[in-house]
Scaffold this active site. Structure first.
Site, PDB file in Angstrom:
ATOM      1  N   LYS A 185     -25.104   4.378  -9.159  1.00  0.00           N
ATOM      2  CA  LYS A 185     -24.411   3.522 -10.136  1.00  0.00           C
ATOM      3  C   LYS A 185     -24.971   2.101 -10.045  1.00  0.00           C
ATOM      4  O   LYS A 185     -25.592   1.744  -9.054  1.00  0.00           O
ATOM      5  CB  LYS A 185     -22.907   3.492  -9.843  1.00  0.00           C
TER       6      LYS A 185
ATOM      7  N   HIS B 163      -5.244   0.517  -8.988  1.00  0.00           N
ATOM      8  CA  HIS B 163      -5.599   1.010  -7.650  1.00  0.00           C
ATOM      9  C   HIS B 163      -4.543   0.559  -6.634  1.00  0.00           C
ATOM     10  O   HIS B 163      -4.110   1.341  -5.789  1.00  0.00           O
ATOM     11  CB  HIS B 163      -6.940   0.429  -7.177  1.00  0.00           C
TER      12      HIS B 163
ATOM     13  N   ARG C  86      -4.705   9.231 -14.451  1.00  0.00           N
ATOM     14  CA  ARG C  86      -4.191   8.428 -15.562  1.00  0.00           C
ATOM     15  C   ARG C  86      -3.976   9.249 -16.821  1.00  0.00           C
ATOM     16  O   ARG C  86      -3.168   8.910 -17.672  1.00  0.00           O
ATOM     17  CB  ARG C  86      -5.184   7.302 -15.908  1.00  0.00           C
TER      18      ARG C  86
ATOM     19  N   SER D 187     -11.555  -0.182 -13.763  1.00  0.00           N
ATOM     20  CA  SER D 187     -12.463  -1.268 -13.366  1.00  0.00           C
ATOM     21  C   SER D 187     -13.415  -1.597 -14.521  1.00  0.00           C
ATOM     22  O   SER D 187     -13.727  -2.763 -14.756  1.00  0.00           O
ATOM     23  CB  SER D 187     -13.286  -0.864 -12.142  1.00  0.00           C
TER      24      SER D 187
END
Ligand code: ADP
Length: 174
Positions: A48, A24, A97, A135
């Site tokens: 979440k 990040h 990514r 993460s």
């Protein structure tokens, strides 16, 4: 020549950032060079189950971006495009990514475009060094007391250690 009012180019980098990683931060440093102002916005998503609260995530981000004058840390729980309008921001920054990221991000960008045509999404490709980094992976490693020193800044490494220790102690008491 007519004097022109300077138009500030404001971008928003939204995400969960639970917690912020070096992947990040690489995007943040690069994006900050492209805009007058970059707002890193933590999504306050109740569906979440995060490891860190929104306030904790913001604080970890603030410490990580202390050296960048044009970066601000904020949070939002509204529709992203509506939040963007409220902040006079015209560009969404997202990191890519992999092909899997791309498919999801394309869907997200198309949805946002459908909601507000005036808002543009810009993708920045990952630094290959961090192409595997997320993460979730960091949390998985830290949970089992693995080494995350090369994946997150030192204060995040410490916060992860503290959080998993607290959790282990709470579990022992049960
Ligand atoms: P979200 O829950 O919205 O995916 P994340 O915090 O996981 O939030 O990620 C925020 C943004 O940062 C996403 O666009 C994601 O693709 C990007 N990102 C995450 N990790 C990396 C990385 N290692 N390299 C480049 N971009 C990344």
């Amino acid at each position: 020549m007519k004097p022109q009012a300077k138009i500030e180019r404001v971008a928003v980098y939204p995400g969960s950032f639970d917690p912020v990683t070096l992947g990040h931060l690489d995007i943040i440093h690069r994006a900050a060079k492209q805009f007058d102002k970059l707002i890193v916005a933590v999504l306050n998503n109740t569906s979440k189950n995060p490891l860190f609260t929104v306030e904790e995530r913001k604080e970890l981000l603030r410490q990580a971006t202390d050296d960048l004058d044009n970066v601000e840390v904020d949070s939002f729980r509204d529709l992203l495009v509506r939040y963007m309008r409220s902040r006079d921001a015209g560009v969404i920054v997202r990191g890519i990514r992999s092909v899997t990221d791309f498919e999801y991000e394309l869907q997200l960008a198309s949805t946002n475009r459908h909601l507000d045509e005036g808002i543009e999404t810009i993708f920045m490709t990952t630094n290959p060094k961090y192409s595997y980094l997320s993460s979730s992976i960091v949390k998985e490693i830290a949970q089992f007391e693995g080494e995350v020193r090369e994946l997150v800044p030192p204060h995040v490494e410490q916060a992860l250690r503290d959080r998993f220790r607290e959790r282990a102690q709470a579990a022992d008491r049960r």
